[in-house]
Scaffold this motif. Structure first.
Motif, PDB file in Angstrom:
ATOM      1  N   GLU A   1       4.987   8.384  -7.331  1.00 35.46           N
ATOM      2  CA  GLU A   1       5.563   7.223  -6.652  1.00 35.46           C
ATOM      3  C   GLU A   1       5.045   7.144  -5.216  1.00 35.46           C
ATOM      4  O   GLU A   1       5.013   8.124  -4.490  1.00 35.46           O
ATOM      5  CB  GLU A   1       7.089   7.330  -6.630  1.00 35.46           C
ATOM      6  CG  GLU A   1       7.775   6.127  -5.990  1.00 35.46           C
ATOM      7  CD  GLU A   1       9.286   6.260  -6.008  1.00 35.46           C
ATOM      8  OE1 GLU A   1       9.974   5.310  -5.597  1.00 35.46           O
ATOM      9  OE2 GLU A   1       9.781   7.327  -6.422  1.00 35.46           O
ATOM     10  N   PHE A   2       4.628   5.937  -4.824  1.00 36.57           N
ATOM     11  CA  PHE A   2       4.140   5.696  -3.471  1.00 36.57           C
ATOM     12  C   PHE A   2       4.992   4.635  -2.788  1.00 36.57           C
ATOM     13  O   PHE A   2       5.631   3.806  -3.438  1.00 36.57           O
ATOM     14  CB  PHE A   2       2.679   5.225  -3.488  1.00 36.57           C
ATOM     15  CG  PHE A   2       1.697   6.260  -3.953  1.00 36.57           C
ATOM     16  CD1 PHE A   2       1.163   7.178  -3.063  1.00 36.57           C
ATOM     17  CD2 PHE A   2       1.310   6.327  -5.286  1.00 36.57           C
ATOM     18  CE1 PHE A   2       0.253   8.133  -3.475  1.00 36.57           C
ATOM     19  CE2 PHE A   2       0.404   7.279  -5.713  1.00 36.57           C
ATOM     20  CZ  PHE A   2      -0.130   8.185  -4.810  1.00 36.57           C
ATOM     21  N   GLU A   3       4.958   4.658  -1.490  1.00 35.02           N
ATOM     22  CA  GLU A   3       5.656   3.659  -0.693  1.00 35.02           C
ATOM     23  C   GLU A   3       5.059   2.278  -0.962  1.00 35.02           C
ATOM     24  O   GLU A   3       3.846   2.109  -1.041  1.00 35.02           O
ATOM     25  CB  GLU A   3       5.507   4.013   0.789  1.00 35.02           C
ATOM     26  CG  GLU A   3       6.134   3.021   1.750  1.00 35.02           C
ATOM     27  CD  GLU A   3       5.886   3.393   3.197  1.00 35.02           C
ATOM     28  OE1 GLU A   3       6.489   2.767   4.083  1.00 35.02           O
ATOM     29  OE2 GLU A   3       5.080   4.315   3.444  1.00 35.02           O
ATOM     30  N   LEU A   4       5.923   1.276  -1.127  1.00 36.26           N
ATOM     31  CA  LEU A   4       5.474  -0.095  -1.324  1.00 36.26           C
ATOM     32  C   LEU A   4       5.111  -0.692   0.028  1.00 36.26           C
ATOM     33  O   LEU A   4       5.968  -0.866   0.895  1.00 36.26           O
ATOM     34  CB  LEU A   4       6.569  -0.928  -1.995  1.00 36.26           C
ATOM     35  CG  LEU A   4       6.206  -2.402  -2.263  1.00 36.26           C
ATOM     36  CD1 LEU A   4       5.020  -2.490  -3.226  1.00 36.26           C
ATOM     37  CD2 LEU A   4       7.409  -3.155  -2.825  1.00 36.26           C
ATOM     38  N   LEU A   5       3.817  -0.985   0.196  1.00 37.49           N
ATOM     39  CA  LEU A   5       3.345  -1.524   1.459  1.00 37.49           C
ATOM     40  C   LEU A   5       3.116  -3.032   1.349  1.00 37.49           C
ATOM     41  O   LEU A   5       3.224  -3.617   0.271  1.00 37.49           O
ATOM     42  CB  LEU A   5       2.071  -0.801   1.891  1.00 37.49           C
ATOM     43  CG  LEU A   5       2.219   0.710   2.087  1.00 37.49           C
ATOM     44  CD1 LEU A   5       0.870   1.362   2.379  1.00 37.49           C
ATOM     45  CD2 LEU A   5       3.195   1.018   3.217  1.00 37.49           C
ATOM     46  N   ASP A   6       2.790  -3.648   2.470  1.00 34.33           N
ATOM     47  CA  ASP A   6       2.723  -5.096   2.566  1.00 34.33           C
ATOM     48  C   ASP A   6       1.372  -5.651   2.104  1.00 34.33           C
ATOM     49  O   ASP A   6       1.223  -6.133   0.983  1.00 34.33           O
ATOM     50  CB  ASP A   6       3.012  -5.496   4.020  1.00 34.33           C
ATOM     51  CG  ASP A   6       3.230  -6.985   4.204  1.00 34.33           C
ATOM     52  OD1 ASP A   6       2.827  -7.760   3.325  1.00 34.33           O
ATOM     53  OD2 ASP A   6       3.777  -7.396   5.234  1.00 34.33           O
TER      54      ASP A   6
ATOM     55  N   LYS B   1      -0.723   1.827   8.077  1.00 32.07           N
ATOM     56  CA  LYS B   1      -0.955   3.146   7.495  1.00 32.07           C
ATOM     57  C   LYS B   1      -2.333   3.184   6.859  1.00 32.07           C
ATOM     58  O   LYS B   1      -2.805   2.189   6.296  1.00 32.07           O
ATOM     59  CB  LYS B   1       0.117   3.484   6.452  1.00 32.07           C
ATOM     60  CG  LYS B   1       1.480   3.781   7.047  1.00 32.07           C
ATOM     61  CD  LYS B   1       2.428   4.400   6.039  1.00 32.07           C
ATOM     62  CE  LYS B   1       3.752   4.788   6.693  1.00 32.07           C
ATOM     63  NZ  LYS B   1       4.664   5.455   5.737  1.00 32.07           N
TER      64      LYS B   1
ATOM     65  N   VAL C   1       2.565  -2.159   6.956  1.00 34.09           N
ATOM     66  CA  VAL C   1       3.718  -1.610   6.238  1.00 34.09           C
ATOM     67  C   VAL C   1       4.677  -2.724   5.830  1.00 34.09           C
ATOM     68  O   VAL C   1       5.032  -2.877   4.661  1.00 34.09           O
ATOM     69  CB  VAL C   1       4.438  -0.558   7.107  1.00 34.09           C
ATOM     70  CG1 VAL C   1       5.720  -0.089   6.414  1.00 34.09           C
ATOM     71  CG2 VAL C   1       3.508   0.615   7.371  1.00 34.09           C
ATOM     72  N   ASN C   2       5.118  -3.512   6.799  1.00 37.09           N
ATOM     73  CA  ASN C   2       5.984  -4.669   6.565  1.00 37.09           C
ATOM     74  C   ASN C   2       5.847  -5.558   7.793  1.00 37.09           C
ATOM     75  O   ASN C   2       6.573  -5.386   8.769  1.00 37.09           O
ATOM     76  CB  ASN C   2       7.443  -4.235   6.361  1.00 37.09           C
ATOM     77  CG  ASN C   2       8.344  -5.402   5.989  1.00 37.09           C
ATOM     78  OD1 ASN C   2       8.092  -6.546   6.365  1.00 37.09           O
ATOM     79  ND2 ASN C   2       9.405  -5.114   5.239  1.00 37.09           N
TER      80      ASN C   2
END
Length: 229
Positions: free
Chosen positions: A11-16, A77, A67-68
């Motif tokens: 699982e990875f961070e959901l980026l923009d 990132k 990121v957002n």
């Protein structure tokens, strides 16, 4: 990390969105303050990678993500470590990196380390400000030629070390040949074709330098700057 129906999942961070996608939508160059924010975060990332002994090798706009942007403008990132290496294991005599952001030591076959990522970042930051790529990327010859024109020629020690230097540089003639060539140009009968003093000062007999020459299999041409969008 977890398993699902027999698959190993991570699982990875959901980026923009990537900086490249954002730039295409934005349609105009970044402001200096915005570039400063991006530069600061990227330099923190590259400092951390250096501490870990890792070289990313593929720093480009596609691999820098917002990121957002709505909630945290210009928080970014660095992503995609698929081409990363332990710095001490970087392959020698192998050409990699996109030419738009390729460090000259890669093209010339020189020793390389994490500094190639810093070069790539410098190319990207200038591109965000100019809205075009700083160096040509149609071929290696033009890329090197403009780098040398703007930033100067590498030291002779570096040129002596590069395994691919002979593709782009030739050493000056030996002393006697070089001397005769200069005298011949000075004694040209047609005065309109006789070498000028200013040009004679740049002759290999005087400078004793190596010179960038047309690389094999490449065309000499001046590539126009190309918009990022």
């Amino acid at each position: 990390i977890f398993t699902y129906q027999g698959f190993l999942c991570q699982e990875f961070e959901l980026l923009d969105q990537t900086l490249l996608d954002y730039l295409k939508k934005r349609g105009d160059p970044f402001k200096v303050a915005e570039i400063r924010a991006i530069a600061q975060q990227m330099l923190v990332a590259l400092s951390a990678l250096k501490h870990l002994g890792i070289t990313h090798t593929d720093v480009k706009l596609d691999n820098i993500m917002l990121v957002n942007h709505d909630a945290q403008p210009f928080r970014v990132k660095l992503i995609d470590f698929g081409l990363a290496f332990e710095t001490e294991c970087l392959p020698e005599n192998v050409v990699f990196q996109n030419l738009k952001t390729r460090a000259p030591e890669i093209t010339l076959g020189l020793p390389r380390d994490e500094a190639i990522d810093t070069w790539s970042l410098g190319c990207l930051l200038s591109a965000l400000f100019l809205d075009c790529h700083l160096f040509p990327y149609e071929n290696e010859y033009d890329n090197l030629r403009i780098i040398m024109k703007l930033l100067g020629q590498p030291d002779k020690k570096l040129l002596d070390e590069g395994t691919l230097v002979s593709d782009y540089f030739r050493k000056g003639k030996n002393g006697s040949e070089s001397f005769l060539d200069l005298v011949k140009k000075m004694l040209t009968v047609d005065p309109s074709n006789r070498i000028l003093p200013a040009d004679a000062l740049k002759h290999p007999f005087i400078t004793m330098e190596t010179h960038l020459v047309k690389a094999r299999r490449l065309q000499i041409q001046i590539s126009p700057v190309t918009s990022l969008t």
